[in-house]
Design a protein around this motif. Structure first.
Motif, PDB file in Angstrom:
ATOM      1  N   GLU A  28      -2.568 -12.414 -13.109  1.00  6.58           N
ATOM      2  CA  GLU A  28      -3.256 -11.139 -13.330  1.00  6.58           C
ATOM      3  C   GLU A  28      -2.410 -10.185 -14.182  1.00  6.58           C
ATOM      4  OE1 GLU A  28      -4.496  -7.467 -10.482  1.00  6.58           O
ATOM      5  OE2 GLU A  28      -4.998  -9.482  -9.755  1.00  6.58           O
ATOM      6  N   ALA A  29      -1.116 -10.137 -13.929  1.00  3.68           N
ATOM      7  CA  ALA A  29      -0.223  -9.261 -14.691  1.00  3.68           C
ATOM      8  C   ALA A  29      -0.151  -9.687 -16.156  1.00  3.68           C
ATOM      9  CB  ALA A  29       1.169  -9.262 -14.073  1.00  3.68           C
ATOM     10  N   VAL A  30      -0.055 -10.983 -16.406  1.00  7.22           N
ATOM     11  CA  VAL A  30       0.017 -11.481 -17.784  1.00  7.22           C
ATOM     12  C   VAL A  30      -1.300 -11.196 -18.496  1.00  7.22           C
ATOM     13  CG1 VAL A  30       0.313 -13.501 -19.255  1.00  7.22           C
ATOM     14  CG2 VAL A  30       1.716 -13.250 -17.211  1.00  7.22           C
ATOM     15  N   SER A  31      -2.418 -11.489 -17.834  1.00 13.13           N
ATOM     16  CA  SER A  31      -3.739 -11.254 -18.431  1.00 13.13           C
ATOM     17  C   SER A  31      -3.989  -9.770 -18.679  1.00 13.13           C
ATOM     18  CB  SER A  31      -4.837 -11.807 -17.519  1.00 13.13           C
ATOM     19  OG  SER A  31      -4.719 -13.198 -17.395  1.00 13.13           O
ATOM     20  N   GLY A  32      -3.433  -8.923 -17.827  1.00  9.93           N
ATOM     21  CA  GLY A  32      -3.616  -7.481 -17.953  1.00  9.93           C
ATOM     22  C   GLY A  32      -2.684  -6.811 -18.942  1.00  9.93           C
ATOM     23  N   GLY A  33      -1.846  -7.576 -19.625  1.00  4.77           N
ATOM     24  CA  GLY A  33      -0.963  -7.010 -20.643  1.00  4.77           C
ATOM     25  C   GLY A  33       0.320  -6.414 -20.105  1.00  4.77           C
ATOM     26  N   LYS A  34       0.669  -6.706 -18.865  1.00  2.00           N
ATOM     27  CA  LYS A  34       1.902  -6.178 -18.266  1.00  2.00           C
ATOM     28  C   LYS A  34       3.131  -7.013 -18.619  1.00  2.00           C
ATOM     29  CE  LYS A  34      -0.264  -3.171 -15.529  1.00  2.00           C
ATOM     30  NZ  LYS A  34      -0.381  -1.817 -15.985  1.00  2.00           N
ATOM     31  N   VAL A  35       2.901  -8.208 -19.180  1.00  4.43           N
ATOM     32  CA  VAL A  35       4.001  -9.108 -19.532  1.00  4.43           C
ATOM     33  C   VAL A  35       3.845  -9.507 -21.000  1.00  4.43           C
ATOM     34  CG1 VAL A  35       5.105 -11.319 -19.027  1.00  4.43           C
ATOM     35  CG2 VAL A  35       4.077 -10.002 -17.170  1.00  4.43           C
ATOM     36  N   HIS A  36       4.936  -9.352 -21.760  1.00  4.28           N
ATOM     37  CA  HIS A  36       4.937  -9.748 -23.165  1.00  4.28           C
ATOM     38  C   HIS A  36       6.043 -10.772 -23.392  1.00  4.28           C
ATOM     39  CE1 HIS A  36       2.695  -5.995 -23.364  1.00  4.28           C
ATOM     40  NE2 HIS A  36       2.168  -6.474 -24.482  1.00  4.28           N
ATOM     41  N   LEU A  37       5.739 -11.784 -24.164  1.00  5.14           N
ATOM     42  CA  LEU A  37       6.685 -12.850 -24.491  1.00  5.14           C
ATOM     43  C   LEU A  37       7.092 -12.712 -25.946  1.00  5.14           C
ATOM     44  CD1 LEU A  37       8.106 -15.541 -23.711  1.00  5.14           C
ATOM     45  CD2 LEU A  37       6.032 -16.699 -24.463  1.00  5.14           C
TER      46      LEU A  37
END
Length: 74
Positions: A28-37
Protein backbone atom coordinates in the motif's frame (compact mmCIF):
# COMPACT_ATOMS: atom_id res chain seq x y z
CA UNK A 1 21.07 -14.15 9.27
CA UNK A 2 21.21 -12.29 5.99
CA UNK A 3 21.54 -14.29 2.82
CA UNK A 4 22.55 -12.44 -0.29
CA UNK A 5 20.32 -12.70 -3.36
CA UNK A 6 20.66 -10.94 -6.68
CA UNK A 7 17.15 -9.43 -6.78
CA UNK A 8 14.05 -9.25 -4.61
CA UNK A 9 10.60 -7.63 -4.74
CA UNK A 10 10.48 -4.18 -3.16
CA UNK A 11 7.40 -4.88 -1.02
CA UNK A 12 8.94 -8.10 0.34
CA UNK A 13 12.17 -6.33 1.25
CA UNK A 14 10.35 -3.49 3.05
CA UNK A 15 8.44 -6.06 5.11
CA UNK A 16 11.56 -8.19 5.81
CA UNK A 17 13.57 -5.09 6.83
CA UNK A 18 10.73 -4.21 9.26
CA UNK A 19 9.76 -0.86 7.81
CA UNK A 20 6.16 -2.16 7.69
CA UNK A 21 4.41 -4.70 9.93
CA UNK A 22 2.78 -6.54 7.03
CA UNK A 23 3.54 -7.03 3.40
CA UNK A 24 0.11 -5.59 2.57
CA UNK A 25 1.06 -2.32 4.32
CA UNK A 26 4.34 -2.23 2.39
CA UNK A 27 2.45 -2.77 -0.89
CA UNK A 28 0.00 0.00 0.00
CA UNK A 29 2.83 2.43 0.83
CA UNK A 30 4.64 1.76 -2.45
CA UNK A 31 1.42 2.05 -4.48
CA UNK A 32 0.53 5.26 -2.63
CA UNK A 33 3.80 6.97 -3.58
CA UNK A 34 5.36 6.84 -0.10
CA UNK A 35 8.36 4.85 -1.36
CA UNK A 36 10.66 5.87 -4.22
CA UNK A 37 13.40 3.72 -5.74
CA UNK A 38 16.39 5.59 -7.16
CA UNK A 39 14.31 8.78 -7.23
CA UNK A 40 11.40 7.26 -9.15
CA UNK A 41 7.93 6.12 -8.15
CA UNK A 42 7.67 2.37 -8.75
CA UNK A 43 5.27 -0.56 -8.35
CA UNK A 44 5.43 -2.95 -5.36
CA UNK A 45 6.62 -5.87 -7.51
CA UNK A 46 9.66 -4.00 -8.80
CA UNK A 47 12.90 -5.92 -8.29
CA UNK A 48 15.55 -4.25 -6.18
CA UNK A 49 19.22 -5.11 -5.72
CA UNK A 50 22.17 -4.14 -3.58
CA UNK A 51 23.21 -0.53 -4.01
CA UNK A 52 19.73 0.79 -4.85
CA UNK A 53 18.58 3.98 -3.10
CA UNK A 54 15.22 4.06 -1.31
CA UNK A 55 13.35 7.08 -0.04
CA UNK A 56 10.60 6.10 2.43
CA UNK A 57 8.15 8.62 3.88
CA UNK A 58 6.34 7.61 7.08
CA UNK A 59 4.34 10.45 8.61
CA UNK A 60 6.70 13.35 9.24
CA UNK A 61 9.81 11.18 8.95
CA UNK A 62 11.72 10.48 5.75
CA UNK A 63 14.27 7.67 5.48
CA UNK A 64 16.94 7.72 2.77
CA UNK A 65 18.45 4.26 2.51
CA UNK A 66 21.08 2.49 0.43
CA UNK A 67 20.28 -1.22 0.28
CA UNK A 68 23.23 -3.20 1.64
CA UNK A 69 21.77 -6.71 1.53
CA UNK A 70 18.65 -8.63 0.52
CA UNK A 71 16.88 -11.17 2.67
CA UNK A 72 13.78 -13.21 1.88
CA UNK A 73 13.25 -14.13 5.49
CA UNK A 74 12.07 -11.68 8.10
Amino acid sequence: MTVEFEKQRLDKWLWAARFYKTRALATEAVSGGKVHLNGERVKPGRNIQQGDNLSITKGLMEFNIVIQALSKQR
